[in-house]
Design a protein around this motif. Structure first.
Motif, PDB file in Angstrom:
ATOM      1  N   TRP A 105       0.831  -1.209   0.000  1.00  0.00           N
ATOM      2  CA  TRP A 105       0.000   0.000   0.000  1.00  0.00           C
ATOM      3  C   TRP A 105       0.866   1.261   0.000  1.00  0.00           C
ATOM      4  CZ3 TRP A 105      -4.492   0.095  -1.849  1.00  0.00           C
ATOM      5  CH2 TRP A 105      -5.455  -0.884  -1.602  1.00  0.00           C
ATOM      6  N   THR A 106       1.992   1.218   0.687  1.00  0.00           N
ATOM      7  CA  THR A 106       2.909   2.363   0.715  1.00  0.00           C
ATOM      8  C   THR A 106       3.426   2.654  -0.686  1.00  0.00           C
ATOM      9  OG1 THR A 106       3.548   1.874   2.996  1.00  0.00           O
ATOM     10  CG2 THR A 106       5.066   3.242   1.695  1.00  0.00           C
ATOM     11  N   VAL A 107       3.815   1.627  -1.401  1.00  0.00           N
ATOM     12  CA  VAL A 107       4.303   1.790  -2.778  1.00  0.00           C
ATOM     13  C   VAL A 107       3.195   2.347  -3.672  1.00  0.00           C
ATOM     14  CG1 VAL A 107       5.104   0.522  -4.825  1.00  0.00           C
ATOM     15  CG2 VAL A 107       6.091   0.019  -2.573  1.00  0.00           C
ATOM     16  N   ILE A 108       1.996   1.810  -3.523  1.00  0.00           N
ATOM     17  CA  ILE A 108       0.869   2.285  -4.341  1.00  0.00           C
ATOM     18  C   ILE A 108       0.554   3.741  -4.028  1.00  0.00           C
ATOM     19  CG2 ILE A 108      -1.620   2.018  -4.707  1.00  0.00           C
ATOM     20  CD1 ILE A 108      -1.143  -1.027  -4.548  1.00  0.00           C
ATOM     21  N   ALA A 109       0.619   4.132  -2.773  1.00  0.00           N
ATOM     22  CA  ALA A 109       0.370   5.537  -2.412  1.00  0.00           C
ATOM     23  C   ALA A 109       1.381   6.451  -3.092  1.00  0.00           C
ATOM     24  CB  ALA A 109       0.425   5.713  -0.896  1.00  0.00           C
ATOM     25  N   GLN A 110       2.624   6.022  -3.145  1.00  0.00           N
ATOM     26  CA  GLN A 110       3.645   6.835  -3.824  1.00  0.00           C
ATOM     27  C   GLN A 110       3.339   6.943  -5.312  1.00  0.00           C
ATOM     28  OE1 GLN A 110       4.814   8.110  -0.758  1.00  0.00           O
ATOM     29  NE2 GLN A 110       6.425   8.548  -2.217  1.00  0.00           N
ATOM     30  N   GLY A 111       2.920   5.851  -5.918  1.00  0.00           N
ATOM     31  CA  GLY A 111       2.542   5.888  -7.334  1.00  0.00           C
ATOM     32  C   GLY A 111       1.341   6.783  -7.570  1.00  0.00           C
ATOM     33  N   ALA A 112       0.368   6.727  -6.669  1.00  0.00           N
ATOM     34  CA  ALA A 112      -0.824   7.569  -6.794  1.00  0.00           C
ATOM     35  C   ALA A 112      -0.461   9.038  -6.719  1.00  0.00           C
ATOM     36  CB  ALA A 112      -1.832   7.209  -5.701  1.00  0.00           C
ATOM     37  N   GLN A 113       0.492   9.377  -5.850  1.00  0.00           N
ATOM     38  CA  GLN A 113       0.936  10.772  -5.772  1.00  0.00           C
ATOM     39  C   GLN A 113       1.585  11.194  -7.080  1.00  0.00           C
ATOM     40  OE1 GLN A 113       3.443  11.132  -2.309  1.00  0.00           O
ATOM     41  NE2 GLN A 113       1.708  11.049  -0.911  1.00  0.00           N
ATOM     42  N   GLY A 114       2.415  10.316  -7.633  1.00  0.00           N
ATOM     43  CA  GLY A 114       3.071  10.634  -8.896  1.00  0.00           C
ATOM     44  C   GLY A 114       2.083  10.799 -10.038  1.00  0.00           C
ATOM     45  N   LEU A 115       1.021   9.998 -10.023  1.00  0.00           N
ATOM     46  CA  LEU A 115      -0.007  10.082 -11.063  1.00  0.00           C
ATOM     47  C   LEU A 115      -1.038  11.173 -10.789  1.00  0.00           C
ATOM     48  CD1 LEU A 115      -0.736   6.274 -11.507  1.00  0.00           C
ATOM     49  CD2 LEU A 115       0.305   7.800 -13.205  1.00  0.00           C
ATOM     50  N   ARG A 116      -0.995  11.723  -9.585  1.00  0.00           N
ATOM     51  CA  ARG A 116      -2.000  12.687  -9.135  1.00  0.00           C
ATOM     52  C   ARG A 116      -3.414  12.079  -9.182  1.00  0.00           C
ATOM     53  NH1 ARG A 116       2.217  15.522 -10.890  1.00  0.00           N
ATOM     54  NH2 ARG A 116       2.713  17.576 -10.045  1.00  0.00           N
ATOM     55  N   ASP A 117      -3.477  10.819  -8.794  1.00  0.00           N
ATOM     56  CA  ASP A 117      -4.741  10.082  -8.767  1.00  0.00           C
ATOM     57  C   ASP A 117      -5.286  10.141  -7.339  1.00  0.00           C
ATOM     58  OD1 ASP A 117      -6.750   8.114  -8.558  1.00  0.00           O
ATOM     59  OD2 ASP A 117      -5.807   6.870 -10.118  1.00  0.00           O
ATOM     60  N   ARG A 118      -6.187  11.089  -7.109  1.00  0.00           N
ATOM     61  CA  ARG A 118      -6.710  11.319  -5.759  1.00  0.00           C
ATOM     62  C   ARG A 118      -7.476  10.114  -5.221  1.00  0.00           C
ATOM     63  NH1 ARG A 118      -8.246  17.271  -4.211  1.00  0.00           N
ATOM     64  NH2 ARG A 118      -6.498  18.329  -5.188  1.00  0.00           N
ATOM     65  N   GLN A 119      -8.265   9.491  -6.067  1.00  0.00           N
ATOM     66  CA  GLN A 119      -9.048   8.338  -5.615  1.00  0.00           C
ATOM     67  C   GLN A 119      -8.128   7.213  -5.133  1.00  0.00           C
ATOM     68  OE1 GLN A 119     -11.191   6.057  -8.567  1.00  0.00           O
ATOM     69  NE2 GLN A 119     -12.708   5.375  -7.059  1.00  0.00           N
ATOM     70  N   LEU A 120      -7.130   6.896  -5.942  1.00  0.00           N
ATOM     71  CA  LEU A 120      -6.195   5.841  -5.562  1.00  0.00           C
ATOM     72  C   LEU A 120      -5.427   6.228  -4.301  1.00  0.00           C
ATOM     73  CD1 LEU A 120      -4.815   3.154  -6.011  1.00  0.00           C
ATOM     74  CD2 LEU A 120      -3.318   4.265  -7.700  1.00  0.00           C
ATOM     75  N   LEU A 121      -5.031   7.483  -4.177  1.00  0.00           N
ATOM     76  CA  LEU A 121      -4.314   7.936  -2.988  1.00  0.00           C
ATOM     77  C   LEU A 121      -5.183   7.815  -1.741  1.00  0.00           C
ATOM     78  CD1 LEU A 121      -1.763   9.064  -1.715  1.00  0.00           C
ATOM     79  CD2 LEU A 121      -2.594  11.371  -2.286  1.00  0.00           C
TER      80      LEU A 121
END
Length: 154
Positions: A105-121
């Motif tokens: 989940w930590t890795v995915i949160a970092q990816g979501a920040q990079g993608l600016r995907d608020r829902q995923l974050l």
């Protein structure tokens, strides 16, 4: 985004495996009321994380060749060990699996920040927080079980 799809699959499979394993430990150690009820509650959290992840799976897909959670899942989680030392070892197995879920989940949160995907974050942030609570309970229960398992004769 093939690498994100790999991690989406990894967290989805890991959460499923964690939920199944929590239920197996709950049922295998049902005489310990706190283990039985808390493990079932924590399993429900992991199932809800998977439900929350469903729209992300639709958007980014899953690369299903990820078998890490199954490879890490010990057979003992489908057939629990006996006694106090068995409970301690089963709790450690759950802790290991929950740690995999947490770091994913930590890795995915970092990816979501990079993608600016608020829902995923938001999904990753809330799931990380609940996984932290799962780990906290497991750590506390391990500390509680250890003296009895290690010092008292069976």
């Amino acid at each position: 985004m093939p690498h994100l799809a790999t991690y989406v699959a990894l967290v989805d499979h890991s959460e499923r495996t964690l939920a199944e394993s929590l239920r197996a430990v709950a049922d295998g150690h049902a005489r310990q009321a706190d283990v039985f009820h808390t493990c079932h509650t924590l399993a429900g959290w992991s199932e809800r994380h998977r439900e929350d992840l469903a729209p992300v799976v639709e958007r980014y897909g899953e690369q299903d060749d990820v078998d890490e959670p199954e490879r890490l899942r010990a057979d003992a989680l489908t057939s629990t060990r006996e006694g106090e030392i068995g409970l301690l070892r089963d709790l450690q197995d759950l802790h290991l699996l929950a740690t995999l879920v947490h770091s994913t989940w930590t890795v995915i949160a970092q990816g979501a920040q990079g993608l600016r995907d608020r829902q995923l974050l938001e999904i990753a942030t809330s799931s990380t927080a609940e996984t932290t609570r799962q780990l906290t309970w497991l750590t506390t229960r391990i500390k509680q079980a250890a003296p009895q398992a290690l010092i008292v004769a069976p």
